[in-house]
Motif scaffolding. Structure first.
Motif, mmCIF file in Angstrom:
data_model
loop_
_atom_site.group_PDB
_atom_site.id
_atom_site.type_symbol
_atom_site.label_atom_id
_atom_site.label_comp_id
_atom_site.label_asym_id
_atom_site.label_seq_id
_atom_site.Cartn_x
_atom_site.Cartn_y
_atom_site.Cartn_z
ATOM 1 N N GLN A 178 10.232 -5.033 -11.666
ATOM 2 C CA GLN A 178 8.959 -5.157 -12.361
ATOM 3 C C GLN A 178 8.502 -6.601 -12.177
ATOM 4 O OE1 GLN A 178 7.199 -2.711 -13.755
ATOM 5 N NE2 GLN A 178 8.809 -1.305 -13.131
ATOM 6 N N LEU A 179 7.202 -6.839 -12.229
ATOM 7 C CA LEU A 179 6.685 -8.191 -12.015
ATOM 8 C C LEU A 179 7.332 -9.199 -12.960
ATOM 9 C CD1 LEU A 179 2.870 -7.604 -11.478
ATOM 10 C CD2 LEU A 179 4.579 -8.202 -9.776
ATOM 11 N N LYS A 180 7.764 -10.311 -12.402
ATOM 12 C CA LYS A 180 8.352 -11.442 -13.125
ATOM 13 C C LYS A 180 9.561 -11.071 -13.971
ATOM 14 C CE LYS A 180 4.242 -14.085 -12.827
ATOM 15 N NZ LYS A 180 3.690 -15.340 -13.093
ATOM 16 N N LYS A 181 10.308 -10.032 -13.545
ATOM 17 C CA LYS A 181 11.509 -9.613 -14.274
ATOM 18 C C LYS A 181 12.775 -9.815 -13.454
ATOM 19 C CE LYS A 181 9.236 -7.668 -17.730
ATOM 20 N NZ LYS A 181 9.253 -7.999 -19.085
ATOM 21 N N SER A 182 12.654 -10.363 -12.252
ATOM 22 C CA SER A 182 13.841 -10.546 -11.420
ATOM 23 C C SER A 182 14.658 -11.739 -11.905
ATOM 24 C CB SER A 182 13.436 -10.754 -9.962
ATOM 25 O OG SER A 182 12.865 -12.041 -9.799
ATOM 26 N N ALA A 207 6.410 2.215 6.732
ATOM 27 C CA ALA A 207 6.449 0.758 6.866
ATOM 28 C C ALA A 207 5.923 0.156 5.574
ATOM 29 C CB ALA A 207 5.586 0.299 8.043
ATOM 30 N N VAL A 208 6.610 -0.871 5.082
ATOM 31 C CA VAL A 208 6.121 -1.629 3.931
ATOM 32 C C VAL A 208 5.058 -2.572 4.481
ATOM 33 C CG1 VAL A 208 6.742 -3.254 2.109
ATOM 34 C CG2 VAL A 208 8.325 -1.416 2.735
ATOM 35 N N ASP A 209 3.809 -2.382 4.053
ATOM 36 C CA ASP A 209 2.671 -3.090 4.644
ATOM 37 C C ASP A 209 1.727 -3.565 3.545
ATOM 38 O OD1 ASP A 209 0.530 -4.039 6.090
ATOM 39 O OD2 ASP A 209 0.045 -2.127 7.028
ATOM 40 N N THR A 210 1.916 -4.801 3.080
ATOM 41 C CA THR A 210 1.073 -5.325 2.004
ATOM 42 C C THR A 210 -0.373 -5.523 2.441
ATOM 43 O OG1 THR A 210 1.696 -7.596 2.552
ATOM 44 C CG2 THR A 210 3.011 -6.463 0.871
ATOM 45 N N GLY A 211 -0.643 -5.492 3.729
ATOM 46 C CA GLY A 211 -2.012 -5.612 4.223
ATOM 47 C C GLY A 211 -2.778 -4.308 4.171
ATOM 48 N N SER A 212 -2.074 -3.219 3.950
ATOM 49 C CA SER A 212 -2.713 -1.915 3.817
ATOM 50 C C SER A 212 -3.173 -1.754 2.369
ATOM 51 C CB SER A 212 -1.712 -0.823 4.191
ATOM 52 O OG SER A 212 -2.274 0.446 4.009
ATOM 53 N N PRO A 213 -4.357 -1.195 2.137
ATOM 54 C CA PRO A 213 -4.861 -1.130 0.760
ATOM 55 C C PRO A 213 -4.104 -0.161 -0.144
ATOM 56 C CG PRO A 213 -6.403 -0.076 2.267
ATOM 57 C CD PRO A 213 -5.343 -0.723 3.100
ATOM 58 N N ASN A 214 -3.516 0.883 0.394
ATOM 59 C CA ASN A 214 -2.879 1.912 -0.425
ATOM 60 C C ASN A 214 -1.837 2.623 0.430
ATOM 61 O OD1 ASN A 214 -2.312 3.735 -2.491
ATOM 62 N ND2 ASN A 214 -4.397 4.471 -2.697
ATOM 63 N N LEU A 215 -1.386 3.761 -0.023
ATOM 64 C CA LEU A 215 -0.547 4.613 0.808
ATOM 65 C C LEU A 215 -1.439 5.215 1.883
ATOM 66 C CD1 LEU A 215 2.334 5.857 1.048
ATOM 67 C CD2 LEU A 215 1.443 7.809 -0.213
ATOM 68 N N VAL A 216 -1.016 5.078 3.133
ATOM 69 C CA VAL A 216 -1.748 5.646 4.261
ATOM 70 C C VAL A 216 -0.792 6.603 4.952
ATOM 71 C CG1 VAL A 216 -2.903 5.171 6.449
ATOM 72 C CG2 VAL A 216 -3.143 3.559 4.555
ATOM 73 N N LEU A 217 -1.226 7.841 5.124
ATOM 74 C CA LEU A 217 -0.369 8.856 5.733
ATOM 75 C C LEU A 217 -0.778 9.130 7.169
ATOM 76 C CD1 LEU A 217 -0.058 11.416 2.798
ATOM 77 C CD2 LEU A 217 1.533 9.598 3.457
ATOM 78 N N TYR A 228 -0.705 -2.024 -0.709
ATOM 79 C CA TYR A 228 -0.897 -2.848 -1.903
ATOM 80 C C TYR A 228 -0.934 -2.056 -3.208
ATOM 81 C CZ TYR A 228 -3.170 -5.792 -5.337
ATOM 82 O OH TYR A 228 -3.476 -6.455 -6.493
ATOM 83 N N GLU A 229 -1.710 -1.002 -3.293
ATOM 84 C CA GLU A 229 -1.842 -0.250 -4.553
ATOM 85 C C GLU A 229 -0.502 0.315 -5.019
ATOM 86 O OE1 GLU A 229 -4.257 0.288 -6.917
ATOM 87 O OE2 GLU A 229 -5.330 -1.274 -5.830
ATOM 88 N N ILE A 230 0.371 0.631 -4.102
ATOM 89 C CA ILE A 230 1.696 1.153 -4.452
ATOM 90 C C ILE A 230 2.604 0.013 -4.915
ATOM 91 C CG2 ILE A 230 3.748 2.331 -3.544
ATOM 92 C CD1 ILE A 230 1.271 4.149 -3.669
ATOM 93 N N LEU A 231 2.430 -1.163 -4.324
ATOM 94 C CA LEU A 231 3.338 -2.280 -4.555
ATOM 95 C C LEU A 231 2.882 -3.274 -5.618
ATOM 96 C CD1 LEU A 231 4.022 -3.047 -0.791
ATOM 97 C CD2 LEU A 231 5.478 -1.751 -2.359
ATOM 98 N N LYS A 232 1.635 -3.214 -6.052
ATOM 99 C CA LYS A 232 1.069 -4.296 -6.861
ATOM 100 C C LYS A 232 1.755 -4.504 -8.210
ATOM 101 C CE LYS A 232 -2.780 -1.841 -9.041
ATOM 102 N NZ LYS A 232 -4.239 -1.775 -9.124
ATOM 103 N N LYS A 233 2.436 -3.512 -8.738
ATOM 104 C CA LYS A 233 3.137 -3.685 -10.010
ATOM 105 C C LYS A 233 4.634 -3.918 -9.808
ATOM 106 C CE LYS A 233 -0.234 -1.216 -12.691
ATOM 107 N NZ LYS A 233 -0.545 -0.077 -13.536
ATOM 108 N N LYS A 234 5.018 -4.205 -8.576
ATOM 109 C CA LYS A 234 6.416 -4.456 -8.242
ATOM 110 C C LYS A 234 6.558 -5.826 -7.602
ATOM 111 C CE LYS A 234 8.136 -0.491 -9.404
ATOM 112 N NZ LYS A 234 8.953 -0.415 -10.596
ATOM 113 N N GLU A 235 7.751 -6.333 -7.695
ATOM 114 C CA GLU A 235 8.120 -7.538 -6.975
ATOM 115 C C GLU A 235 9.250 -7.132 -6.050
ATOM 116 O OE1 GLU A 235 10.373 -11.355 -8.571
ATOM 117 O OE2 GLU A 235 8.299 -11.225 -9.256
#
Length: 169
Positions: A143-147, A47-57, A122-129
């Motif tokens: 990449q951030l602000k490249k769309s 699940a894509v979960d921006t409320g999770s701090p990192n990858l959780v297995l 978040y840690e996985i997604l923070k450098k992506k948009e």
């Protein structure tokens, strides 16, 4: 626009275009965005979960070492294990040799009716948009602000946030 197939696995195609962004598919089950990703050479649903701090297995499929941490959520607290992940890939997101948490996520698996590997946080997604097309069940990773939105459009409004750990406030 010219497309190159980046990966074909389990019938999921992630395409990379000349500008370096990826487009893939997702499923929407019980209001959760589910994607297929690879961790330690195994493909599974996340699940894509921006409320999770990192990858959780999910402890059901991965093992780790005991940790002193507890995870807290709406259902209370649970024990947390830690694990060093050698390889994680989801579209343009590739991460190597990083520490993650393992918790019991069987309740997610029951809710979606599929083998559930974990949460992409978040840690996985923070450098992506991420641009999410709910109508066509497609997700773009930029990449951030490249769309194209940043190149072709100016926002009509802006709302400023500050980060508190992994949560925008």
């Amino acid at each position: 626009m010219k497309w190159v197939m980046a990966s074909l696995f389990w019938g999921i195609i992630f395409q990379v275009n000349a500008n370096g962004y990826c487009i893939g598919k997702f499923e929407l089950i019980n209001d959760m965005i589910l994607v297929k990703a690879e961790v330690e050479g195994e493909m599974g649903y996340f699940a894509v979960d921006t409320g999770s701090p990192n990858l959780v297995l999910n402890q059901q499929y991965f093992s780790g070492e005991t940790s002193e941490y507890e995870a807290r959520g709406i259902n209370g607290t649970t024990t947390v294990e830690k694990k060093l992940v050698k390889k994680f890939e989801w579209g343009c997101v590739k991460k190597r040799d990083f520490s993650v948490c393992l918790i019991d996520l069987q309740h997610f698996e029951k809710a979606i009716g599929k083998q559930f590997f974990g949460l992409i946080g978040y840690e996985i997604l923070k450098k992506k948009e991420l641009l999410i097309d709910y109508e066509n069940l497609k997700i773009e990773q930029h990449q951030l602000k490249k769309s194209d939105l940043h190149r072709l459009e100016n926002p009509s409004q802006e709302i400023r946030f500050r980060m508190s750990l992994h949560t925008p406030i």
